[in-house]
Write a protein that holds these residues in place. Structure first.
Motif, short mmCIF file in Angstrom:
data_model
loop_
_atom_site.label_atom_id
_atom_site.label_comp_id
_atom_site.label_asym_id
_atom_site.label_seq_id
_atom_site.Cartn_x
_atom_site.Cartn_y
_atom_site.Cartn_z
N ILE A 105 0.85 -1.19 0.00
CA ILE A 105 0.00 0.00 0.00
C ILE A 105 0.89 1.23 0.00
N VAL A 106 0.67 2.12 -0.97
CA VAL A 106 1.35 3.41 -0.99
C VAL A 106 0.34 4.48 -0.60
N ILE A 107 0.71 5.28 0.38
CA ILE A 107 -0.17 6.34 0.90
C ILE A 107 0.47 7.68 0.60
N LYS A 108 -0.32 8.61 0.10
CA LYS A 108 0.16 9.97 -0.10
C LYS A 108 -0.68 10.93 0.74
N VAL A 109 -0.02 11.75 1.53
CA VAL A 109 -0.72 12.76 2.33
C VAL A 109 -0.22 14.14 1.92
N GLY A 110 -1.15 15.07 1.78
CA GLY A 110 -0.83 16.41 1.31
C GLY A 110 -0.40 17.35 2.42
N SER A 111 0.18 18.48 2.01
CA SER A 111 0.67 19.48 2.96
C SER A 111 -0.42 19.97 3.90
N GLY A 112 -1.63 20.19 3.35
CA GLY A 112 -2.71 20.72 4.17
C GLY A 112 -3.12 19.81 5.31
N LEU A 113 -2.84 18.49 5.18
CA LEU A 113 -3.14 17.54 6.25
C LEU A 113 -2.02 17.49 7.28
N VAL A 114 -0.79 17.61 6.81
CA VAL A 114 0.38 17.44 7.66
C VAL A 114 0.72 18.71 8.42
N VAL A 115 0.48 19.87 7.78
CA VAL A 115 0.89 21.16 8.34
C VAL A 115 -0.33 22.07 8.45
N PHE A 143 -3.19 2.25 -3.82
CA PHE A 143 -2.60 3.59 -3.80
C PHE A 143 -3.66 4.54 -3.27
N VAL A 144 -3.43 5.10 -2.09
CA VAL A 144 -4.42 5.94 -1.42
C VAL A 144 -3.89 7.36 -1.30
N MET A 145 -4.63 8.33 -1.86
CA MET A 145 -4.28 9.74 -1.74
C MET A 145 -5.24 10.41 -0.77
N LEU A 146 -4.71 10.86 0.35
CA LEU A 146 -5.50 11.55 1.35
C LEU A 146 -5.37 13.06 1.15
N THR A 147 -6.51 13.74 1.10
CA THR A 147 -6.51 15.16 0.79
C THR A 147 -7.55 15.87 1.66
N ASP A 148 -7.91 17.10 1.29
CA ASP A 148 -8.85 17.88 2.11
C ASP A 148 -10.28 17.80 1.58
N VAL A 189 4.23 2.10 2.27
CA VAL A 189 5.15 3.20 1.96
C VAL A 189 4.35 4.49 2.07
N LEU A 190 4.91 5.47 2.74
CA LEU A 190 4.23 6.76 2.94
C LEU A 190 4.95 7.83 2.13
N THR A 191 4.20 8.57 1.33
CA THR A 191 4.73 9.74 0.63
C THR A 191 4.09 10.97 1.25
N SER A 192 4.92 11.84 1.79
CA SER A 192 4.39 12.97 2.57
C SER A 192 4.90 14.29 2.06
#
Length: 385
Positions: free
Chosen positions: A7-17, A166-171, A47-50
């Motif tokens: 599983i590859v996860i992508k989290v965006g800036s708006g979630l992290v910061v 492949f999961v993209m987490l966003t706002d 795998v996390l892409t941040s």
């Protein structure tokens, strides 16, 4: 989700910061890492892409996001990288997870040897139970060599390690058939062909560099490699497993039934255009029939300052993209060979080489689900006539 998966996860800036404080959102990071720990405990490899390094570093250099240029973002990334990875480390330690930082540029993704070296590194980290945290190396990238968004970078990683999910987490909770603030906008729960929705994907966040367009492009890249792509809101409680289990609403971009080979995926899904060639009608027909490569006599025009081993986009004379292929020569060598087409390659360049600009074995036609790129403008083309 019973079978063990990658599983590859992508989290965006708006979630992290936080946009208000530009500090790490520890509540979200804690919920994210708790869910990753749960997935790993069930046997899944993650795998996390941040994003977030440049966003968190902007305060340190005193620049507002809207005013930040490339050098500002590079400096902010240099300040923010240790802060963001330290935030992840603090949270990961609570769950007994070891982490590793993997910083990439488009060169690692577009150059075949570097691509394979990166793949081997991530594979070794996964084998040893380490959580790779991937980000673009904004500190050293220039405008010419940067990926530009972590959505497509994460999709490249998903392709690279043959991920199933492949999961993209966003706002936002997923894709809409038009900008979601417009009256009558309808949620799209399932997508087969992302090309049907590209016109609806405008806009991006304040802190991030990508929007829904890059997410759909990334989803297409994952689909081509046989991965299921999902776009969902980044909530605190079980942000990933609740999507994978179907417990909450999200957009599911279905994996294509005939995943392409690793070589073809790497060749056809690009992050940057190194250069292009336009070929004659006869050559275009031969390429589509799979009966030839591209020789000097087949060229109508070329564009870009490319090097030997770069992947070129190949167009017919009407500007339709036919496919992509690995070039045997640089742009300067190509022009020289065209001018001296009656001579042997070794006599012109001083070394022996395959005579084709792109050999047939190094060319791949665009498939039904590949997104084509526009041909460079006429002013950027160098005619071979």
């Amino acid at each position: 989700m019973s079978k063990n998966k990658r599983i590859v996860i992508k989290v965006g800036s708006g979630l992290v910061v936080s946009e208000e404080t530009r500090a790490p959102r520890f509540a979200f990071l804690h919920g994210l890492m708790a869910d990753i720990a749960e997935l790993r405990a069930k046997g899944h490899e993650v795998v996390l892409t941040s994003s977030g390094a440049a966003a968190i570093g902007l305060d340190m250099i005193g620049i507002e996001p809207a005013d930040a240029g490339l050098q500002d973002k590079q400096a902010a990334a240099a300040c923010g990288q240790p802060l963001i990875i330290n935030a992840y480390k603090q949270v990961a330690l609570e769950f007994g997870i070891g982490i590793a930082q993997v910083l990439l540029t488009s060169e690692e993704m577009e150059n075949r040897r570097r691509y394979l070296n990166t793949k081997n590194t991530i594979e070794r980290l996964l084998k040893n139970g380490i959580l790779p945290i991937v980000n673009e190396n904004d500190t050293v990238t220039t405008k010419e060599i940067r990926v530009g968004d972590n959505d497509r970078l994460a999709a490249k990683v998903a392709q690279m390690i043959h991920a199933e999910e492949f999961v993209m987490l966003t706002d936002i909770d997923g894709l809409y058939d038009r900008p979601p603030h417009e009256p009558g906008a309808r949620f799209v729960p399932e997508v087969t062909d992302v090309a049907d929705f590209l016109d609806a994907t405008t806009g991006k966040g304040l802190l991030g560099s990508g929007g829904m367009l890059t997410k759909m492009q990334a989803a297409n890249m994952a689909q081509n490699a046989g991965a299921s792509a999902r776009i969902a809101e980044g909530i605190i409680e079980a942000p990933i497993s609740s999507v994978l289990s179907g417990r909450r609403r999200h957009t599911h971009c279905l994996a294509h039934g005939d995943p392409q080979s690793a070589w073809r995926v790497w060749l056809t899904d690009r992050l940057q255009m190194a250069g292009s060639v336009t070929v004659t009608a006869a050559a275009a027909a031969g390429l589509r029939a799979g009966t030839q490569g591209i020789g000097t006599a087949d060229l109508v025009a070329t564009s870009g300052e490319y090097q030997k081993g770069d992947v070129l986009h190949v167009y017919d004379e009407q500007g339709t993209e036919i496919g992509r292929g690995l070039t045997n020569f640089s742009s300067n060598e190509t022009m020289l060979l065209v001018r001296c087409s009656e001579e042997e390659v070794s006599d012109v360049l001083g070394y022996d080489s395959h005579s084709d600009i792109i050999a047939d074995r190094d060319f791949a036609l665009l498939g039904e689900h590949n997104l084509s790129w526009d041909r460079p403008a006429e002013s950027e083309l160098a005619s071979m006539g």
